[in-house]
Scaffold this motif. Structure first.
Motif, PDB file in Angstrom:
ATOM      1  N   UNK A  31       0.832  -1.199   0.000  1.00 10.35           N
ATOM      2  CA  UNK A  31       0.000   0.000   0.000  1.00 10.35           C
ATOM      3  C   UNK A  31       0.868   1.252   0.000  1.00 10.35           C
ATOM      4  N   UNK A  32       1.927   1.258   0.802  1.00 14.98           N
ATOM      5  CA  UNK A  32       2.841   2.408   0.817  1.00 14.98           C
ATOM      6  C   UNK A  32       3.419   2.661  -0.571  1.00 14.98           C
ATOM      7  N   UNK A  89       3.137   9.837   5.276  1.00 13.77           N
ATOM      8  CA  UNK A  89       2.776   8.484   5.663  1.00 13.77           C
ATOM      9  C   UNK A  89       3.233   8.227   7.096  1.00 13.77           C
ATOM     10  N   UNK A  90       2.337   7.661   7.888  1.00  7.80           N
ATOM     11  CA  UNK A  90       2.698   7.165   9.215  1.00  7.80           C
ATOM     12  C   UNK A  90       2.743   5.645   9.068  1.00  7.80           C
ATOM     13  N   UNK A  91       3.958   5.110   9.059  1.00  7.56           N
ATOM     14  CA  UNK A  91       4.170   3.676   8.876  1.00  7.56           C
ATOM     15  C   UNK A  91       4.154   3.014  10.256  1.00  7.56           C
ATOM     16  N   UNK A 105       6.744  12.177   2.566  1.00  3.75           N
ATOM     17  CA  UNK A 105       7.438  12.348   3.831  1.00  3.75           C
ATOM     18  C   UNK A 105       6.744  11.415   4.811  1.00  3.75           C
ATOM     19  N   UNK A 106       7.292  11.242   5.965  1.00  6.46           N
ATOM     20  CA  UNK A 106       6.598  10.376   6.897  1.00  6.46           C
ATOM     21  C   UNK A 106       7.345  10.133   8.179  1.00  6.46           C
ATOM     22  N   UNK A 150      10.233   4.450  -0.001  1.00  6.77           N
ATOM     23  CA  UNK A 150       9.279   5.310  -0.692  1.00  6.77           C
ATOM     24  C   UNK A 150       9.716   6.774  -0.702  1.00  6.77           C
ATOM     25  N   UNK A 151      10.540   7.164   0.260  1.00  6.13           N
ATOM     26  CA  UNK A 151      11.066   8.543   0.252  1.00  6.13           C
ATOM     27  C   UNK A 151      11.938   8.782  -0.972  1.00  6.13           C
TER      28      UNK A 151
END
Length: 71
Positions: free
Chosen positions: A22-23, A35-37, A59-60, A52-53
Motif C-alpha cells: 500500500x505504501x 505516511x505514518x508507517x 514524507x513520513x 518510498x522517500x
C-alpha cells in the motif's frame, strides 16, 4: 492562493506484505503525502519509509505499535 497540505495515510503493517505494498501505491498517487508507517517491526517500517522517500513527494514517520492490543 490557499495552502496545499499533504495528504495523510496511516498504514498498519507497513513493514511487509500488504502494508508495504500500500505504501508503494501511495507514491503513485498524485500530490504530496505524509505516511505514518505503523508496525511492531519498527526496523522494517523504517526500511519501507526509506524506500518510498526515494521516489519523492512523500514524507513520513514510523511508529512501533500493536494494533491488535486494545490496551
Amino acid at each position: 492562493m490557499p495552502e496545499v497540505l499533504p495528504r495523510l495515510a496511516i498504514v498498519t503493517g507497513a513493514a511487509s506484505g500488504l502494508g508495504r505494498a500500500f505504501c508503494r501505491q501511495v507514491i503513485a498517487a498524485p500530490g504530496a503525502w505524509h505516511i505514518v508507517a505503523v508496525d511492531l517491526d519498527e526496523a522494517g517500517a523504517q526500511q519501507t519509509l526509506a524506500e518510498i522517500r526515494k521516489a519523492g513527494r512523500v514524507d513520513g514517520q514510523c511508529e512501533r505499535f500493536d494494533v491488535a492490543d486494545a490496551d
